[in-house]
Every structure is written in C-alpha cells, then in structure tokens.
Design an enzyme around this catalytic site. Sequence first.
Site, PDB file in Angstrom:
ATOM      1  N   HIS A  72     -15.752   7.120  44.247  1.00  0.00           N
ATOM      2  CA  HIS A  72     -14.961   6.186  45.062  1.00  0.00           C
ATOM      3  C   HIS A  72     -13.612   6.813  45.438  1.00  0.00           C
ATOM      4  CE1 HIS A  72     -17.205   2.964  42.558  1.00  0.00           C
ATOM      5  NE2 HIS A  72     -17.703   2.883  43.779  1.00  0.00           N
TER       6      HIS A  72
ATOM      7  N   LYS B 105     -23.314 -12.193  40.239  1.00  0.00           N
ATOM      8  CA  LYS B 105     -23.291 -10.880  39.610  1.00  0.00           C
ATOM      9  C   LYS B 105     -22.571 -10.949  38.268  1.00  0.00           C
ATOM     10  CE  LYS B 105     -23.121  -6.383  41.875  1.00  0.00           C
ATOM     11  NZ  LYS B 105     -22.706  -5.655  43.059  1.00  0.00           N
TER      12      LYS B 105
ATOM     13  N   ARG C 287     -24.314   8.589  49.431  1.00  0.00           N
ATOM     14  CA  ARG C 287     -24.709   9.639  48.495  1.00  0.00           C
ATOM     15  C   ARG C 287     -26.094  10.176  48.807  1.00  0.00           C
ATOM     16  NH1 ARG C 287     -23.323   5.728  43.602  1.00  0.00           N
ATOM     17  NH2 ARG C 287     -23.971   4.360  45.280  1.00  0.00           N
TER      18      ARG C 287
ATOM     19  N   SER D 218     -21.124   3.976  39.326  1.00  0.00           N
ATOM     20  CA  SER D 218     -20.573   3.036  38.337  1.00  0.00           C
ATOM     21  C   SER D 218     -21.657   2.633  37.351  1.00  0.00           C
ATOM     22  CB  SER D 218     -20.041   1.783  39.030  1.00  0.00           C
ATOM     23  OG  SER D 218     -19.005   2.103  39.918  1.00  0.00           O
TER      24      SER D 218
HETATM   25  P1  ADP Z   1     -21.307  -2.080  45.710  1.00  0.00           P
HETATM   26  O1  ADP Z   1     -21.267  -3.038  44.579  1.00  0.00           O
HETATM   27  O2  ADP Z   1     -20.999  -2.697  47.053  1.00  0.00           O
HETATM   28  O3  ADP Z   1     -22.488  -1.146  45.743  1.00  0.00           O
HETATM   29  P2  ADP Z   1     -19.777   0.079  44.627  1.00  0.00           P
HETATM   30  O4  ADP Z   1     -18.496  -0.176  43.909  1.00  0.00           O
HETATM   31  O5  ADP Z   1     -20.939   0.509  43.789  1.00  0.00           O
HETATM   32  O6  ADP Z   1     -20.051  -1.193  45.472  1.00  0.00           O
HETATM   33  O7  ADP Z   1     -19.583   1.170  45.773  1.00  0.00           O
HETATM   34  C1  ADP Z   1     -18.682   1.015  46.846  1.00  0.00           C
HETATM   35  C2  ADP Z   1     -18.889   2.116  47.879  1.00  0.00           C
HETATM   36  O8  ADP Z   1     -18.643   3.383  47.297  1.00  0.00           O
HETATM   37  C3  ADP Z   1     -20.305   2.199  48.437  1.00  0.00           C
HETATM   38  O9  ADP Z   1     -20.211   2.529  49.816  1.00  0.00           O
HETATM   39  C4  ADP Z   1     -20.926   3.339  47.695  1.00  0.00           C
HETATM   40  O10 ADP Z   1     -21.951   3.966  48.440  1.00  0.00           O
HETATM   41  C5  ADP Z   1     -19.733   4.247  47.556  1.00  0.00           C
HETATM   42  N1  ADP Z   1     -19.881   5.177  46.437  1.00  0.00           N
HETATM   43  C6  ADP Z   1     -20.105   4.897  45.144  1.00  0.00           C
HETATM   44  N2  ADP Z   1     -20.207   6.022  44.397  1.00  0.00           N
HETATM   45  C7  ADP Z   1     -20.043   7.067  45.258  1.00  0.00           C
HETATM   46  C8  ADP Z   1     -20.068   8.502  45.125  1.00  0.00           C
HETATM   47  N3  ADP Z   1     -20.295   9.079  43.950  1.00  0.00           N
HETATM   48  N4  ADP Z   1     -19.884   9.250  46.242  1.00  0.00           N
HETATM   49  C9  ADP Z   1     -19.682   8.634  47.431  1.00  0.00           C
HETATM   50  N5  ADP Z   1     -19.659   7.298  47.633  1.00  0.00           N
HETATM   51  C10 ADP Z   1     -19.828   6.523  46.573  1.00  0.00           C
END
Ligand code: ADP
Length: 151
Positions: A17, A41, A90, A128
């Site tokens: 992120h 959630k 990703r 995450s």
């Molecule tokens: P959600 O609950 O909406 O999936 P996340 O917090 O998991 O939210 O992710 C938010 C954004 O960050 C999403 O667009 C996700 O694809 C991106 N993201 C998460 N991890 C990575 C990573 N390692 N590299 C690039 N983008 C990421």
Amino acid sequence: MRIAVFPGSFDPITKGHESIVRRSLSLFDEIIIGIGYNNNKHYFFSQDRREHFINKTFHGEPKIKVMRYSGLTVDFCKQVGAGFILRGLRTSADFEFERAIAQMNRSMNHEVETVFIVSDPALSHVSSTIVRDILLYQGDVSAFVPDSIKI
Ligand code: ADP
C-alpha cells in the site's frame, strides 16, 4: 485540484500500500487514504489502530490525508471532491476483480476515474491477509509493513 481517494481496509497497511501511495504522489495534488467501513466485515485491527498505522507511515507528508468512510466509495469521492480512485494491481486476479469494481463505479458516477498502479514486483506477494496470518501465529511481519510501524 487533482484529488484521489485510495480506498481500502488497510488491515493493516503494508509496504505494498505504502509503495502505491508514494509512487502516485507526483500524479495528484492530494491523496486521501479512505479507510472503508463495511458492517459485514470482521477486522483484525480496530479502526483506530488501522488509522494510527497509516498516520505513522505518512507522517509529515502534506499531500496525504487519512479519513474514514462508510458507504459507497463514489459517494465518498463526491463528498471530498475527488475525481480519481486509486487502486493497486498485483496479479491478474486483482485485475479481474478491480475491473468489475471500476466499471460499476464508473456507471454510478461518470465523473470519477479509477487509476491503477501496477505493483512493484518485489511487493506483489505482500498482502494484508498474509500479514494477519503471520500475526496470528506470533510471526515477524516487519519485512512486510512500513518501516515506521511496530506491530
Ligand atoms: P480491500 O479491502 O479493498 O481489498 P486492501 O486494503 O486490501 O483493500 O487494498 C487496497 C488497495 O491496495 C487495493 O487496490 C489493492 O489491490 C492494493 N494493494 C494491496 N496490496 C498491494 C501490493 N502488495 N502491491 C500493490 N497494491 C496492493
């Protein structure tokens, strides 16, 4: 003003992120990191802790704001005057999922464009979900979360 919302759960924020936000700084005047709240959630970290981790990560960066929201992301964008939704990609699975959401969002609000940043290859395995799994078994997550964060 080019304002983007970077929406997500950030449960917790990861280096993935962080990288997406930092790489996007030159594209926008302001990036609002929107911590979404979804009633259905179950979260690992409270909203307060998730927000605290994000604030620590971007401390002193004037273009970045952190806000919480519930409801539709496009409505939140309208509320804060954002013309862009920022998302990270990703894998091809991310792409399929994100494509549908971006198209739905665009059909609900034509004034908001989704902008995708492709993950740094060194971070494309970071999520995450995996960080939470490691924490569940008291593992060390320091390689996957921003340097300023101690979990
Ligand atoms: P959600 O609950 O909406 O999936 P996340 O917090 O998991 O939210 O992710 C938010 C954004 O960050 C999403 O667009 C996700 O694809 C991106 N993201 C998460 N991890 C990575 C990573 N390692 N590299 C690039 N983008 C990421």
